[in-house]
Design a protein around this motif. Structure first.
Motif, PDB file in Angstrom:
ATOM      1  N   GLY A  26      29.883 -14.340  -9.229  1.00  0.00           N
ATOM      2  CA  GLY A  26      29.326 -13.054  -8.823  1.00  0.00           C
ATOM      3  C   GLY A  26      30.382 -11.965  -8.701  1.00  0.00           C
ATOM      4  N   SER A  27      29.926 -10.805  -8.238  1.00  0.00           N
ATOM      5  CA  SER A  27      30.797  -9.629  -8.130  1.00  0.00           C
ATOM      6  C   SER A  27      30.675  -8.996  -6.752  1.00  0.00           C
ATOM      7  N   LEU A  28      31.749  -8.340  -6.342  1.00  0.00           N
ATOM      8  CA  LEU A  28      31.777  -7.538  -5.122  1.00  0.00           C
ATOM      9  C   LEU A  28      32.695  -6.353  -5.353  1.00  0.00           C
ATOM     10  N   VAL A  31      29.262 -14.161  -1.548  1.00  0.00           N
ATOM     11  CA  VAL A  31      28.795 -14.074  -2.926  1.00  0.00           C
ATOM     12  C   VAL A  31      28.933 -15.447  -3.573  1.00  0.00           C
ATOM     13  N   GLN A  32      28.068 -15.730  -4.522  1.00  0.00           N
ATOM     14  CA  GLN A  32      28.122 -17.008  -5.230  1.00  0.00           C
ATOM     15  C   GLN A  32      29.223 -16.981  -6.289  1.00  0.00           C
ATOM     16  N   VAL A  70      33.387 -16.713  -1.213  1.00  0.00           N
ATOM     17  CA  VAL A  70      32.760 -17.091  -2.482  1.00  0.00           C
ATOM     18  C   VAL A  70      32.320 -18.544  -2.350  1.00  0.00           C
ATOM     19  N   SER A  78      35.090  -9.280 -10.119  1.00  0.00           N
ATOM     20  CA  SER A  78      34.083  -9.932 -10.948  1.00  0.00           C
ATOM     21  C   SER A  78      34.488 -11.381 -11.204  1.00  0.00           C
ATOM     22  N   SER A 127      28.667 -21.338  -2.989  1.00  0.00           N
ATOM     23  CA  SER A 127      27.283 -21.553  -3.383  1.00  0.00           C
ATOM     24  C   SER A 127      26.487 -22.120  -2.214  1.00  0.00           C
ATOM     25  N   VAL A 140      35.850 -11.844   2.466  1.00  0.00           N
ATOM     26  CA  VAL A 140      35.167 -12.147   1.215  1.00  0.00           C
ATOM     27  C   VAL A 140      35.041 -13.665   1.127  1.00  0.00           C
TER      28      VAL A 140
END
Length: 115
Positions: free
Chosen positions: A16-18, A12-13, A113, A83, A115, A111
């Protein structure tokens, strides 16, 4: 053998959320404190958040206001809504169940994170 099964990790960028979900056996879910830990490369495993059967929650300072832990009693699952994710949240996230001397772990979900 107690099985805790995690799902929901991924890439996820930043910002963002997961949502992570952990499915537990009903006997464990109804009795144990359930929680999420994480371990980043080269670092120790740390508590992210946990939740008692009575609904008491505990969060790491680094995730307060951004993450939310919750229980679904009908499904015997514990979820972690994440979040405003930051690169420093990148880690393998593990589901955990604790009760007295018993301590069980899931296999973990990555997970990332970035870009």
């Amino acid at each position: 053998q107690v099985q805790l099964v995690e799902s929901g990790g991924g890439l996820v960028q930043p910002g963002g959320s997961l949502r992570l979900t952990c499915a537990a056996p009903r006997s464990i879910f109804n009795t144990y404190r359930m929680g999420w830990y994480r371990q980043a490369p080269g670092k120790q495993r740390e508590l992210v958040a946990d939740l008692t059967t009575t609904g008491y929650t505990n969060y790491a300072d680094s995730v307060k206001g951004r993450f939310l832990i919750s229980r679904d009693n009908a499904r015997a699952t514990v979820s972690l809504q994440m979040s405003s994710l930051k690169p420093e949240d990148t880690a393998v996230y593990y589901c955990n169940a604790q009760h007295m001397v018993a301590n069980y772990w899931g296999r973990g979900t990555q997970v990332t994170v970035s870009s």
